[in-house]
Design an enzyme around this catalytic site. Structure first.
Site, PDB file in Angstrom:
ATOM      1  N   ILE A  11       0.838  -1.203   0.000  1.00 46.69           N
ATOM      2  CA  ILE A  11       0.000   0.000   0.000  1.00 46.69           C
ATOM      3  C   ILE A  11       0.871   1.251   0.000  1.00 46.69           C
ATOM      4  O   ILE A  11       0.532   2.264  -0.630  1.00 46.69           O
ATOM      5  CB  ILE A  11      -0.980   0.001   1.195  1.00 46.69           C
ATOM      6  CG1 ILE A  11      -1.990   1.138   1.065  1.00 46.69           C
ATOM      7  CG2 ILE A  11      -0.241   0.085   2.518  1.00 46.69           C
ATOM      8  CD1 ILE A  11      -2.914   1.026  -0.123  1.00 46.69           C
ATOM      9  N   ARG A  34      11.554  -2.889   7.796  1.00 47.71           N
ATOM     10  CA  ARG A  34      12.506  -3.995   7.965  1.00 47.71           C
ATOM     11  C   ARG A  34      13.059  -4.461   6.621  1.00 47.71           C
ATOM     12  O   ARG A  34      14.168  -4.983   6.558  1.00 47.71           O
ATOM     13  CB  ARG A  34      11.821  -5.169   8.673  1.00 47.71           C
ATOM     14  CG  ARG A  34      11.518  -4.929  10.151  1.00 47.71           C
ATOM     15  CD  ARG A  34      10.846  -6.130  10.762  1.00 47.71           C
ATOM     16  NE  ARG A  34       9.563  -6.428  10.125  1.00 47.71           N
ATOM     17  CZ  ARG A  34       8.832  -7.508  10.374  1.00 47.71           C
ATOM     18  NH1 ARG A  34       9.277  -8.414  11.225  1.00 47.71           N
ATOM     19  NH2 ARG A  34       7.670  -7.688   9.774  1.00 47.71           N
ATOM     20  N   LYS A  87      -5.578   3.356   7.622  1.00 42.15           N
ATOM     21  CA  LYS A  87      -6.719   2.659   8.209  1.00 42.15           C
ATOM     22  C   LYS A  87      -6.433   1.160   8.342  1.00 42.15           C
ATOM     23  O   LYS A  87      -5.663   0.612   7.548  1.00 42.15           O
ATOM     24  CB  LYS A  87      -7.986   2.913   7.385  1.00 42.15           C
ATOM     25  CG  LYS A  87      -7.930   2.390   5.934  1.00 42.15           C
ATOM     26  CD  LYS A  87      -8.312   0.919   5.829  1.00 42.15           C
ATOM     27  CE  LYS A  87      -8.030   0.330   4.491  1.00 42.15           C
ATOM     28  NZ  LYS A  87      -8.232  -1.129   4.447  1.00 42.15           N
TER      29      LYS A  87
END
Length: 303
Positions: A11, A34, A87
């Site tokens: 995303i 990471r 979200k």
């Protein structure tokens, strides 16, 4: 203004990075992940290291999964930086309430984003519904989890929300456009035998609104809202980007790429105004579904 992006996954790369590159308000100054990086942007694997190395970064946008997000959000607020949350804003409502208090005490902005509220037909739908009475309705939010979350097992863990991760987008639109609030009256959750979160769900809301969510959709994806009112039928298609009234096009186009630029413009406005926006009404409906919903065990799911 300078901003850092935390959690460089699908995303972030698909939506957040392009939106920031095109933004007149923000410069992407650092990333934390990471594994993921963004070309030409300093990268870190720990948020504390990034915050210490970049005191000029005024805001941080968190794209981490819900469960690990709380610790990172606390670090941002303790450092006195503005906070933007993908979200859902947290794994639990109580976590987000704590973050709201921390932001207020630190005198910084917090923005719990709902990207589907920025879809091209949503604002006009809210205007059209004002003063009208909703008699019944249906949300149909069906998509393919393998396409949108390939191999992301976290989404079916406790706190990952399962099908409510996309389904909350439809609920965020509904709670934005309705003239009067809704509440949950019943729910059923289909949970794979080898998972902790639902792969499908049905919800019954007040005002005669039914919700159908499914993560197993093949072929074309479905993100539709239909509301029957005393003044006609309102339909939002393509995740809120196309508005129709009684079958006639009114507003919008099939273009989801406008949602995240609008979010970052909103975040810039909140920072300039010294304001916050952390509406939790979509998440309340999801929490109520987990509380009130009947749990059905269905066949195991593997990516």
């Amino acid at each position: 203004m300078q901003i850092a992006l935390v959690g460089i996954g699908k995303i972030a790369l698909d939506q957040h990075v392009p939106a920031l590159r095109a933004s007149p308000d923000w410069t992407l100054a650092a990333t934390v992940s990471r594994h993921g990086t963004v070309d030409g942007v300093p990268s870190f694997t720990g948020i504390d290291d990034m915050l210490a190395a970049h005191p000029q970064v005024e805001a941080v946008s968190l794209c981490l999964p819900p469960v690990p997000r709380f610790a990172a959000a606390q670090a941002v607020l303790r450092a006195g930086r503005h906070l933007m949350l993908e979200k859902p804003p947290g794994a639990t409502l109580s976590e987000v309430h704590i973050l709201q208090r921390m932001a207020r005490d630190a005198g910084v902005s917090i923005f719990a984003t709902w990207h589907s509220r920025m879809a091209l037909g949503v604002a006009a739908a809210r205007v059209w519904l004002a003063g009208r009475s909703v008699q019944s309705g249906r949300i149909t939010w069906r998509e393919d989890v393998r396409k949108w979350h390939p191999g992301q097992d976290w989404i079916f863990e406790a706190g990952g929300m399962g099908v409510f991760d996309p389904g909350i987008n439809g609920l965020s639109i509904l709670t934005e456009i309705l003239p009067t609030p809704v509440h949950l009256t019943g729910a059923e959750l289909d949970v794979p035998a080898n998972r902790q979160a639902p792969i499908a769900a049905r919800m019954s809301l007040s005002q005669g609104i039914e919700v159908d969510l499914d993560f197993r959709q093949d072929g074309p994806q479905t993100w539709d809202i239909d509301l029957q009112t005393d003044g006609g039928t309102l339909t939002l298609r393509m995740g809120g980007n196309i508005l129709e009234v009684d079958g006639r096009p009114v507003e919008g186009q099939d273009d989801i790429m406008q949602e995240y630029p609008a979010l970052y413009a909103r975040m810039a406005g909140l920072v300039r105004d010294g304001a916050s926006d952390a509406d939790l009404s979509p998440m309340v409906l999801v929490a109520d579904a987990f509380t009130l919903g009947r749990r059905n065990v269905v066949e195991p799911f593997e990516f």
